[in-house]
Design an enzyme around this catalytic site. Sequence first.
Site, PDB file in Angstrom:
ATOM      1  N   SER A 143     -27.755 -42.118 -18.655  1.00 40.58           N
ATOM      2  CA  SER A 143     -26.609 -43.039 -18.585  1.00 40.58           C
ATOM      3  C   SER A 143     -26.507 -43.601 -17.179  1.00 40.58           C
ATOM      4  O   SER A 143     -26.846 -42.909 -16.200  1.00 40.58           O
ATOM      5  CB  SER A 143     -25.314 -42.296 -18.923  1.00 40.58           C
ATOM      6  OG  SER A 143     -24.198 -43.136 -18.664  1.00 40.58           O
ATOM      7  N   TYR A 157     -19.649 -35.350 -17.768  1.00 40.34           N
ATOM      8  CA  TYR A 157     -20.631 -36.122 -18.554  1.00 40.34           C
ATOM      9  C   TYR A 157     -21.654 -36.782 -17.614  1.00 40.34           C
ATOM     10  O   TYR A 157     -22.870 -36.699 -17.833  1.00 40.34           O
ATOM     11  CB  TYR A 157     -19.884 -37.178 -19.373  1.00 40.34           C
ATOM     12  CG  TYR A 157     -20.754 -38.227 -20.010  1.00 40.34           C
ATOM     13  CD1 TYR A 157     -21.390 -37.989 -21.221  1.00 40.34           C
ATOM     14  CD2 TYR A 157     -20.938 -39.478 -19.404  1.00 40.34           C
ATOM     15  CE1 TYR A 157     -22.193 -38.963 -21.807  1.00 40.34           C
ATOM     16  CE2 TYR A 157     -21.729 -40.452 -19.978  1.00 40.34           C
ATOM     17  CZ  TYR A 157     -22.353 -40.192 -21.179  1.00 40.34           C
ATOM     18  OH  TYR A 157     -23.146 -41.157 -21.753  1.00 40.34           O
TER      19      TYR A 157
END
Length: 248
Positions: A143, A157
Amino acid sequence: MEKIVIITGGSRGIGAATARLAAQQGYSVCVNYRQNREVANKVTEELKELGSTAISVAANIAIESDVIRLFNTVDERLGKLTALVNNAGILEPQMRVEQMDSDRLNRVFATNVIGGFLCAREAIKRMSTKHGGVGGAIVNVSSGAARLGSPGEYVDYAASKGAIDTLTIGLAQEVADEGIRVNAVRPGFIDTEIHASGGEPNRIERIKEFIPLKRGGKAVEVARAILWLLSSEASYTTGSFIDVTGGK
Ligand code: NAP
């Protein structure tokens, strides 16, 4: 050579878009999912309509025995694995680090990091020339958060994706002379259901003015980068990253 791919979290979002593109490009596809069988089966039916041999397998990648069963099922039903897309990932409601408890941290790291490692391990056992395989390719779905840190939203995350970036760099070098390439895509701001898990389904609408391309991305725009990295077009690319983040 027959192309056989496992896509973890292939039932929705980026995974499902990758499954469709893989089917169009002649792969036999295993759509892995965690719980929503109906949605996974619908994607698998679509893949079959595209002419692909496709199966769906429920397996929680955070659980080692599930991962082993997933790969064994593919051995039996599809044949010799040539590609893995380590895509399944989760995030949890937005909060600051000072509010995060260990249950949450364990859930996020178990799926996003341990799951990725376990799936990579099983893929290497099947693809590495060292183990009698014919080689293959792994694409990890990281990501843009790994670079940006996601302050005030989900630093846990983002950190789990940082670990996936490091896995990509180290593993790529570890298996480079065993016929396996390992790369990653770093998506950002892609229109999928994951943002609802963070408690803000319309997150992209809120932040799109801060994205240089001034819009969210589509899952298929990430899928195209994944399929390129898997393909022989990327034959001299390993340990590399493609950011699909609209310029952010
Ligand atoms: P999504 O729409 O929420 O879909 C998640 C998929 O993963 C579903 O198929 C889900 O299956 C599966 N899954 C979740 N936990 C699992 C587990 N423990 N074991 C097996 N399958 C599991 O997600 P997405 O937005 O497409 O994201 C896909 C990947 O891209 C993730 O790694 C995410 O972190 C990354 N990413 C997304 C964005 C974005 O803006 N969307 C940005 C950067 C990175 P069930 O439905 O059955 O639970």
